[in-house]
Design a protein around this motif. Sequence first.
Motif, PDB file in Angstrom:
ATOM      1  N   LEU A 232     127.433  77.357  80.319  1.00  0.00           N
ATOM      2  CA  LEU A 232     126.215  78.030  80.765  1.00  0.00           C
ATOM      3  C   LEU A 232     124.996  77.605  79.948  1.00  0.00           C
ATOM      4  O   LEU A 232     123.876  77.587  80.461  1.00  0.00           O
ATOM      5  CB  LEU A 232     126.394  79.546  80.689  1.00  0.00           C
ATOM      6  CG  LEU A 232     127.410  80.135  81.676  1.00  0.00           C
ATOM      7  CD1 LEU A 232     127.568  81.636  81.448  1.00  0.00           C
ATOM      8  CD2 LEU A 232     127.001  79.862  83.114  1.00  0.00           C
ATOM      9  N   SER A 233     125.222  77.235  78.706  1.00  0.00           N
ATOM     10  CA  SER A 233     124.100  76.783  77.880  1.00  0.00           C
ATOM     11  C   SER A 233     123.651  75.376  78.254  1.00  0.00           C
ATOM     12  O   SER A 233     122.505  74.997  78.000  1.00  0.00           O
ATOM     13  CB  SER A 233     124.472  76.824  76.396  1.00  0.00           C
ATOM     14  OG  SER A 233     125.415  75.809  76.079  1.00  0.00           O
ATOM     15  N   MET A 234     124.536  74.611  78.896  1.00  0.00           N
ATOM     16  CA  MET A 234     124.243  73.210  79.198  1.00  0.00           C
ATOM     17  C   MET A 234     123.935  72.936  80.663  1.00  0.00           C
ATOM     18  O   MET A 234     123.423  71.868  81.003  1.00  0.00           O
ATOM     19  CB  MET A 234     125.417  72.329  78.761  1.00  0.00           C
ATOM     20  CG  MET A 234     125.664  72.316  77.263  1.00  0.00           C
ATOM     21  SD  MET A 234     127.138  71.355  76.813  1.00  0.00           S
ATOM     22  CE  MET A 234     126.660  69.712  77.370  1.00  0.00           C
ATOM     23  N   THR A 235     124.290  73.869  81.548  1.00  0.00           N
ATOM     24  CA  THR A 235     124.074  73.645  82.983  1.00  0.00           C
ATOM     25  C   THR A 235     123.258  74.791  83.567  1.00  0.00           C
ATOM     26  O   THR A 235     123.558  75.962  83.309  1.00  0.00           O
ATOM     27  CB  THR A 235     125.410  73.539  83.741  1.00  0.00           C
ATOM     28  OG1 THR A 235     126.136  74.764  83.583  1.00  0.00           O
ATOM     29  CG2 THR A 235     126.252  72.398  83.218  1.00  0.00           C
ATOM     30  N   LYS A 236     122.257  74.443  84.352  1.00  0.00           N
ATOM     31  CA  LYS A 236     121.393  75.459  84.950  1.00  0.00           C
ATOM     32  C   LYS A 236     121.418  75.420  86.480  1.00  0.00           C
ATOM     33  O   LYS A 236     121.188  76.436  87.127  1.00  0.00           O
ATOM     34  CB  LYS A 236     119.952  75.272  84.468  1.00  0.00           C
ATOM     35  CG  LYS A 236     119.786  75.327  82.951  1.00  0.00           C
ATOM     36  CD  LYS A 236     120.216  76.665  82.377  1.00  0.00           C
ATOM     37  CE  LYS A 236     120.023  76.713  80.869  1.00  0.00           C
ATOM     38  NZ  LYS A 236     120.541  77.984  80.288  1.00  0.00           N
ATOM     39  N   ASN A 237     121.681  74.258  87.037  1.00  0.00           N
ATOM     40  CA  ASN A 237     121.569  74.104  88.490  1.00  0.00           C
ATOM     41  C   ASN A 237     122.892  73.861  89.189  1.00  0.00           C
ATOM     42  O   ASN A 237     122.926  73.629  90.394  1.00  0.00           O
ATOM     43  CB  ASN A 237     120.614  72.937  88.800  1.00  0.00           C
ATOM     44  CG  ASN A 237     119.225  73.184  88.232  1.00  0.00           C
ATOM     45  OD1 ASN A 237     118.684  74.274  88.359  1.00  0.00           O
ATOM     46  ND2 ASN A 237     118.648  72.173  87.586  1.00  0.00           N
ATOM     47  N   ILE A 238     123.990  73.908  88.448  1.00  0.00           N
ATOM     48  CA  ILE A 238     125.322  73.724  89.037  1.00  0.00           C
ATOM     49  C   ILE A 238     126.027  75.073  89.040  1.00  0.00           C
ATOM     50  O   ILE A 238     126.075  75.755  88.014  1.00  0.00           O
ATOM     51  CB  ILE A 238     126.142  72.706  88.233  1.00  0.00           C
ATOM     52  CG1 ILE A 238     125.460  71.334  88.248  1.00  0.00           C
ATOM     53  CG2 ILE A 238     127.559  72.590  88.795  1.00  0.00           C
ATOM     54  CD1 ILE A 238     126.140  70.302  87.378  1.00  0.00           C
ATOM     55  N   PRO A 239     126.585  75.496  90.170  1.00  0.00           N
ATOM     56  CA  PRO A 239     127.340  76.759  90.189  1.00  0.00           C
ATOM     57  C   PRO A 239     128.528  76.714  89.228  1.00  0.00           C
ATOM     58  O   PRO A 239     129.201  75.688  89.108  1.00  0.00           O
ATOM     59  CB  PRO A 239     127.815  76.859  91.646  1.00  0.00           C
ATOM     60  CG  PRO A 239     126.880  75.999  92.420  1.00  0.00           C
ATOM     61  CD  PRO A 239     126.500  74.880  91.505  1.00  0.00           C
ATOM     62  N   VAL A 240     128.772  77.834  88.559  1.00  0.00           N
ATOM     63  CA  VAL A 240     129.864  77.949  87.590  1.00  0.00           C
ATOM     64  C   VAL A 240     130.758  79.118  87.995  1.00  0.00           C
ATOM     65  O   VAL A 240     130.260  80.189  88.339  1.00  0.00           O
ATOM     66  CB  VAL A 240     129.307  78.179  86.166  1.00  0.00           C
ATOM     67  CG1 VAL A 240     130.440  78.462  85.176  1.00  0.00           C
ATOM     68  CG2 VAL A 240     128.478  76.981  85.715  1.00  0.00           C
TER      69      VAL A 240
END
Length: 319
Positions: free
Chosen positions: A100-108
């Motif tokens: 979550l700290s490294m990805t903002k635009n990819i669903p997790v």
Amino acid sequence: MKRFTLITASLLAFLLLSACNNNAPETRIGIIEPIEHTAMDEIVAGFKKTLAKNFDGPVAVHIENAEADPSLERAIIQKMRDAHYTMIVPIGVDATEMTLSMTKNIPVVSLASDLSDKARQKLNPCNVAAVHDEISSAQILSFIHQVYPHLKNLVLVHSSANKVFPEVQATIAAGKKFGITIHPMMVSTLAELYSVSQSLPTKTEGIFILKDSLIASGIATLANVATQKHIPLISSDQGSVQNGAGFALGVHESRIGEEGAILAAQILKGRSACELPIVDMKNLTVFVNGRALDKAAQSIKNIRAAAAHLHYPVEQLDS
């Protein structure tokens, strides 16, 4: 001539359709295992099987093992992010936080994490759905006390993972309510597990581990010690019992993956990850390994009686 023209047109249409399909963007899902062990395999298997049932489109699922190395874990996340994966599925608290700290635009889709809805609503943007699997230390120790009412000294072997330290403190506090002194012993690497297991306090009456990936991956080492000392080895997950722990109060690991796959399918169909409810695993089971209990000179009858008293189903998972 007409028939030849019709056949030729059909062939051209087929080739055109095939070319379009080949050029279609691939749906790629990256699963991050903090370290490989049985519980992780069960989660992944449940995810893949259920996703295939709930999503019709072609999906490529890539599984990466971080080998309990934060630097490797970071590199894996960066690779998936930069390759524009359709979705990332981290397993565990630390992997989730880093993703979550490294990805903002990819669903997790976070599996086996403790992410609260309040915490995820603070994300900008909010791009995560989650499946919880944590059981409170008080609930587990209540069951242990029911099985062993005279147990007073329990060693808690744990890793140095960030998410573990609050759980260790909660376990120590919960132990006081049942008259059990918890002796924490930390292991930073698997190589340390053997030496730590050989230096247990002389008054140790049992060994306990949390849902702790590093320690779970080395459960056989602790199982040997429990056998030698004729003390119970109690874990918090199904996979550890399959691999040598005496018993655990936990959830079916495959169900974590299954619930995550249901969330993932909804996201792939257009739902926003953040609008999906956080899933809590509430149906607990007592997993027992009769063979391991026999080796450690422990009675399965006490466990079954305690499970019946507290209304937990029992499932035997002998190795």
